[in-house]
Write a protein that holds these residues in place. Structure first.
Motif, PDB file in Angstrom:
ATOM      1  N   VAL A   1     -41.132  -7.219 -25.794  1.00 57.32           N
ATOM      2  CA  VAL A   1     -42.492  -7.768 -25.917  1.00 57.32           C
ATOM      3  C   VAL A   1     -42.399  -9.175 -26.502  1.00 57.32           C
ATOM      4  CG1 VAL A   1     -43.590  -5.511 -26.252  1.00 57.32           C
ATOM      5  CG2 VAL A   1     -42.838  -6.816 -28.258  1.00 57.32           C
ATOM      6  N   LYS A   2     -43.480  -9.933 -26.319  1.00 63.11           N
ATOM      7  CA  LYS A   2     -43.567 -11.257 -26.938  1.00 63.11           C
ATOM      8  C   LYS A   2     -44.815 -11.281 -27.802  1.00 63.11           C
ATOM      9  CE  LYS A   2     -44.718 -15.141 -24.519  1.00 63.11           C
ATOM     10  NZ  LYS A   2     -45.958 -15.573 -25.186  1.00 63.11           N
ATOM     11  N   LEU A   3     -44.691 -11.914 -28.960  1.00 64.68           N
ATOM     12  CA  LEU A   3     -45.880 -12.099 -29.791  1.00 64.68           C
ATOM     13  C   LEU A   3     -45.883 -13.501 -30.388  1.00 64.68           C
ATOM     14  CD1 LEU A   3     -44.837 -11.782 -32.966  1.00 64.68           C
ATOM     15  CD2 LEU A   3     -44.977  -9.366 -32.416  1.00 64.68           C
ATOM     16  N   GLU A   4     -47.074 -13.981 -30.709  1.00 65.36           N
ATOM     17  CA  GLU A   4     -47.239 -15.344 -31.202  1.00 65.36           C
ATOM     18  C   GLU A   4     -47.179 -15.386 -32.726  1.00 65.36           C
ATOM     19  OE1 GLU A   4     -50.741 -17.171 -29.522  1.00 65.36           O
ATOM     20  OE2 GLU A   4     -50.114 -16.697 -27.456  1.00 65.36           O
ATOM     21  N   GLY A   5     -46.496 -16.417 -33.248  1.00 65.89           N
ATOM     22  CA  GLY A   5     -46.442 -16.598 -34.709  1.00 65.89           C
ATOM     23  C   GLY A   5     -45.024 -16.523 -35.225  1.00 65.89           C
ATOM     24  N   GLY A   6     -44.781 -17.190 -36.353  1.00 69.81           N
ATOM     25  CA  GLY A   6     -43.451 -17.214 -36.952  1.00 69.81           C
ATOM     26  C   GLY A   6     -43.461 -16.631 -38.341  1.00 69.81           C
ATOM     27  N   VAL A   7     -43.759 -17.476 -39.324  1.00 75.76           N
ATOM     28  CA  VAL A   7     -43.734 -17.036 -40.729  1.00 75.76           C
ATOM     29  C   VAL A   7     -44.677 -15.843 -40.921  1.00 75.76           C
ATOM     30  CG1 VAL A   7     -44.302 -17.726 -43.085  1.00 75.76           C
ATOM     31  CG2 VAL A   7     -43.073 -19.316 -41.596  1.00 75.76           C
ATOM     32  N   ALA A   8     -45.902 -15.957 -40.390  1.00 73.49           N
ATOM     33  CA  ALA A   8     -46.900 -14.894 -40.597  1.00 73.49           C
ATOM     34  C   ALA A   8     -46.521 -13.590 -39.903  1.00 73.49           C
ATOM     35  CB  ALA A   8     -48.271 -15.360 -40.100  1.00 73.49           C
ATOM     36  N   MET A   9     -45.682 -13.668 -38.886  1.00 77.80           N
ATOM     37  CA  MET A   9     -45.323 -12.475 -38.115  1.00 77.80           C
ATOM     38  C   MET A   9     -43.908 -11.970 -38.415  1.00 77.80           C
ATOM     39  SD  MET A   9     -47.643 -11.171 -36.413  1.00 77.80           S
ATOM     40  CE  MET A   9     -49.047 -11.656 -37.381  1.00 77.80           C
ATOM     41  N   ALA A  10     -43.223 -12.623 -39.392  1.00 77.74           N
ATOM     42  CA  ALA A  10     -41.815 -12.284 -39.636  1.00 77.74           C
ATOM     43  C   ALA A  10     -41.638 -10.805 -39.979  1.00 77.74           C
ATOM     44  CB  ALA A  10     -41.257 -13.171 -40.746  1.00 77.74           C
ATOM     45  N   GLU A  11     -42.501 -10.291 -40.842  1.00 76.78           N
ATOM     46  CA  GLU A  11     -42.379  -8.879 -41.239  1.00 76.78           C
ATOM     47  C   GLU A  11     -42.545  -7.960 -40.016  1.00 76.78           C
ATOM     48  OE1 GLU A  11     -45.271  -7.755 -44.205  1.00 76.78           O
ATOM     49  OE2 GLU A  11     -44.558  -5.677 -44.224  1.00 76.78           O
ATOM     50  N   THR A  12     -43.488  -8.318 -39.165  1.00 79.52           N
ATOM     51  CA  THR A  12     -43.745  -7.508 -37.963  1.00 79.52           C
ATOM     52  C   THR A  12     -42.576  -7.588 -36.985  1.00 79.52           C
ATOM     53  OG1 THR A  12     -46.129  -7.711 -38.181  1.00 79.52           O
ATOM     54  CG2 THR A  12     -45.297  -7.308 -35.972  1.00 79.52           C
ATOM     55  N   ILE A  13     -42.041  -8.795 -36.786  1.00 75.95           N
ATOM     56  CA  ILE A  13     -40.897  -8.951 -35.871  1.00 75.95           C
ATOM     57  C   ILE A  13     -39.725  -8.109 -36.376  1.00 75.95           C
ATOM     58  CG2 ILE A  13     -39.186 -10.603 -34.976  1.00 75.95           C
ATOM     59  CD1 ILE A  13     -41.438 -12.757 -35.058  1.00 75.95           C
ATOM     60  N   SER A  14     -39.499  -8.151 -37.675  1.00 77.38           N
ATOM     61  CA  SER A  14     -38.407  -7.381 -38.264  1.00 77.38           C
ATOM     62  C   SER A  14     -38.652  -5.873 -38.090  1.00 77.38           C
ATOM     63  CB  SER A  14     -38.294  -7.773 -39.738  1.00 77.38           C
ATOM     64  OG  SER A  14     -37.517  -6.864 -40.432  1.00 77.38           O
ATOM     65  N   PHE A  15     -39.878  -5.442 -38.355  1.00 74.57           N
ATOM     66  CA  PHE A  15     -40.248  -4.010 -38.246  1.00 74.57           C
ATOM     67  C   PHE A  15     -39.988  -3.505 -36.821  1.00 74.57           C
ATOM     68  CE2 PHE A  15     -43.230  -0.435 -37.971  1.00 74.57           C
ATOM     69  CZ  PHE A  15     -43.127   0.166 -39.221  1.00 74.57           C
ATOM     70  N   LEU A  16     -40.440  -4.271 -35.833  1.00 75.67           N
ATOM     71  CA  LEU A  16     -40.272  -3.841 -34.437  1.00 75.67           C
ATOM     72  C   LEU A  16     -38.798  -3.880 -34.032  1.00 75.67           C
ATOM     73  CD1 LEU A  16     -43.255  -5.632 -32.595  1.00 75.67           C
ATOM     74  CD2 LEU A  16     -43.185  -3.350 -33.597  1.00 75.67           C
ATOM     75  N   SER A  17     -38.118  -4.982 -34.365  1.00 78.54           N
ATOM     76  CA  SER A  17     -36.711  -5.138 -33.951  1.00 78.54           C
ATOM     77  C   SER A  17     -35.849  -4.005 -34.496  1.00 78.54           C
ATOM     78  CB  SER A  17     -36.136  -6.463 -34.451  1.00 78.54           C
ATOM     79  OG  SER A  17     -36.974  -7.515 -34.092  1.00 78.54           O
ATOM     80  N   GLN A  18     -36.131  -3.611 -35.753  1.00 75.50           N
ATOM     81  CA  GLN A  18     -35.325  -2.543 -36.364  1.00 75.50           C
ATOM     82  C   GLN A  18     -35.635  -1.168 -35.795  1.00 75.50           C
ATOM     83  OE1 GLN A  18     -35.181  -2.594 -40.680  1.00 75.50           O
ATOM     84  NE2 GLN A  18     -35.522  -4.800 -40.606  1.00 75.50           N
ATOM     85  N   ARG A  19     -36.721  -1.083 -35.018  1.00 73.29           N
ATOM     86  CA  ARG A  19     -37.117   0.206 -34.437  1.00 73.29           C
ATOM     87  C   ARG A  19     -36.952   0.222 -32.924  1.00 73.29           C
ATOM     88  NH1 ARG A  19     -39.116  -0.624 -39.091  1.00 73.29           N
ATOM     89  NH2 ARG A  19     -39.630   1.092 -40.507  1.00 73.29           N
ATOM     90  N   GLY A  20     -36.065  -0.634 -32.411  1.00 68.54           N
ATOM     91  CA  GLY A  20     -35.710  -0.569 -30.989  1.00 68.54           C
ATOM     92  C   GLY A  20     -36.642  -1.321 -30.065  1.00 68.54           C
ATOM     93  N   ILE A  21     -37.464  -2.210 -30.616  1.00 67.48           N
ATOM     94  CA  ILE A  21     -38.357  -2.995 -29.749  1.00 67.48           C
ATOM     95  C   ILE A  21     -37.959  -4.468 -29.841  1.00 67.48           C
ATOM     96  CG2 ILE A  21     -40.744  -3.692 -29.306  1.00 67.48           C
ATOM     97  CD1 ILE A  21     -41.663  -1.022 -30.362  1.00 67.48           C
ATOM     98  N   PRO A  22     -37.245  -4.962 -28.823  1.00 71.62           N
ATOM     99  CA  PRO A  22     -36.857  -6.372 -28.852  1.00 71.62           C
ATOM    100  C   PRO A  22     -38.083  -7.277 -28.766  1.00 71.62           C
ATOM    101  CG  PRO A  22     -35.539  -5.133 -27.258  1.00 71.62           C
ATOM    102  CD  PRO A  22     -36.677  -4.250 -27.665  1.00 71.62           C
ATOM    103  N   VAL A  23     -38.083  -8.300 -29.616  1.00 74.15           N
ATOM    104  CA  VAL A  23     -39.246  -9.194 -29.700  1.00 74.15           C
ATOM    105  C   VAL A  23     -38.844 -10.626 -29.367  1.00 74.15           C
ATOM    106  CG1 VAL A  23     -41.070 -10.121 -31.207  1.00 74.15           C
ATOM    107  CG2 VAL A  23     -40.275  -7.765 -31.524  1.00 74.15           C
TER     108      VAL A  23
END
Ligand code: KIV
Length: 289
Positions: free
Chosen positions: A135-157
């Motif tokens: 998946v792709k999502l917009e944002g960097g600093v504000a979305m870092a926690e979310t990107i990490s959460f998804l990546s660690q659960r098998g969802i490439p971002v």
């Protein structure tokens, strides 16, 4: 209704099946950047339908089911009204129509920003219903926690920084970003935050070229430019923009064709044939045996 597609029931994919190809994976895409260098730039285009996916797939590394489908397919004024249902339906069509490219699906506005948990629910639904690999999502600093959460659960971002169209109301328009030092620093920090959080690649949209170059040099993951720089690790365009489906093209688009004129001229020819009863001709009607 008749259809020009035959369904391959083994794969539930629309035929004709091209020569067998292995679908590109997220690790393979990441490996294209070695020690900070990408010898062969990544080719990415948007696709929203199975037929367009079939046509673009052999030429691309990544097909993006962008939320730009809001404007391109649905005639909406922005990407903001795009829903998860729309992304899931078009994402599934693009996966069915492609064999080779990695398919990445945009998370629509409102489906991921509230919390990492909300993002996981939306992203897992998209992946389960479409068969896409990222998946792709917009944002960097504000979305870092979310990107990490998804990546660690098998969802490439795939991250997306710079001009982020879902933030059009906060940004005040779609103009290029990074013209002040403060804005430049914010975009660089966003790119780094997305990469540090585990994004496998990052789209850099509509920024002053030096920022795209600096991020490409500083990040170990591939950068994909749109209104960025030829020195990014890859490029993406909305397919309809580069095909010439629209009269107005933003500065960063190269219009490779004039498909709008082809369609309009062809429809005019058909209309004239129908009105003069030249269509259908003898070849297009059924005769008794
Ligand atoms: O929605 C989209 O098409 C995009 C690309 C323009 C990067 O996000």
């Amino acid at each position: 209704m008749s259809t020009t597609f035959q369904l391959d029931t083994a794969t539930s994919r629309a035929n004709p099946t091209p020569a067998p190809m292995k679908r590109l994976t997220v690790p393979k895409v990441m490996q294209r950047k070695k020690d900070g260098v990408t010898e062969e730039p990544l080719v990415m285009l948007t696709a929203y339908t199975a037929r367009m996916a079939q046509l673009l797939d052999p030429h691309c590394d990544i097909l993006l089911v962008g939320d730009s489908l809001g404007q391109v397919i649905y005639g909406l004024p922005s990407t903001l009204p795009v829903t998860l249902d729309m992304m899931a339906a078009h994402g599934a069509a693009v996966v069915r129509g492609s064999y080779h490219s990695l398919v990445v699906i945009d998370m629509p506005f409102g489906s991921y920003e509230a919390s990492p948990q909300q993002a996981f629910e939306s992203a897992s639904r998209i992946m389960a219903e479409t068969g896409a690999a990222a998946v792709k999502l917009e944002g960097g600093v504000a979305m870092a926690e979310t990107i990490s959460f998804l990546s660690q659960r098998g969802i490439p971002v795939m991250g997306h920084v710079g001009l982020t169209p879902q933030a059009v109301n906060a940004l005040g328009g779609y103009m290029a970003r990074g013209r002040s030092e403060a804005e430049e620093a914010r975009i660089v920090a966003d790119g780094k935050a997305a990469a540090d959080a585990g994004a496998f690649a990052v789209v850099i949209e509509g920024v002053v070229e030096d920022i795209a170059i600096a991020l490409t040099e500083q990040l170990s993951i591939p950068t994909i430019g749109i209104g960025g720089s030829a020195r990014c690790d890859g490029q993406v365009l909305v397919a309809e923009d580069m095909l010439g489906m629209f009269e107005r093209t933003p500065r960063f688009v190269k219009r490779y064709n004039d498909i709008a004129s082809v369609i309009s001229d062809t429809a005019a020819e058909y209309a004239a044939d129908v009105r003069s009863r030249r269509f259908p001709g003898d070849e297009q009607v059924y005769k008794a045996k």
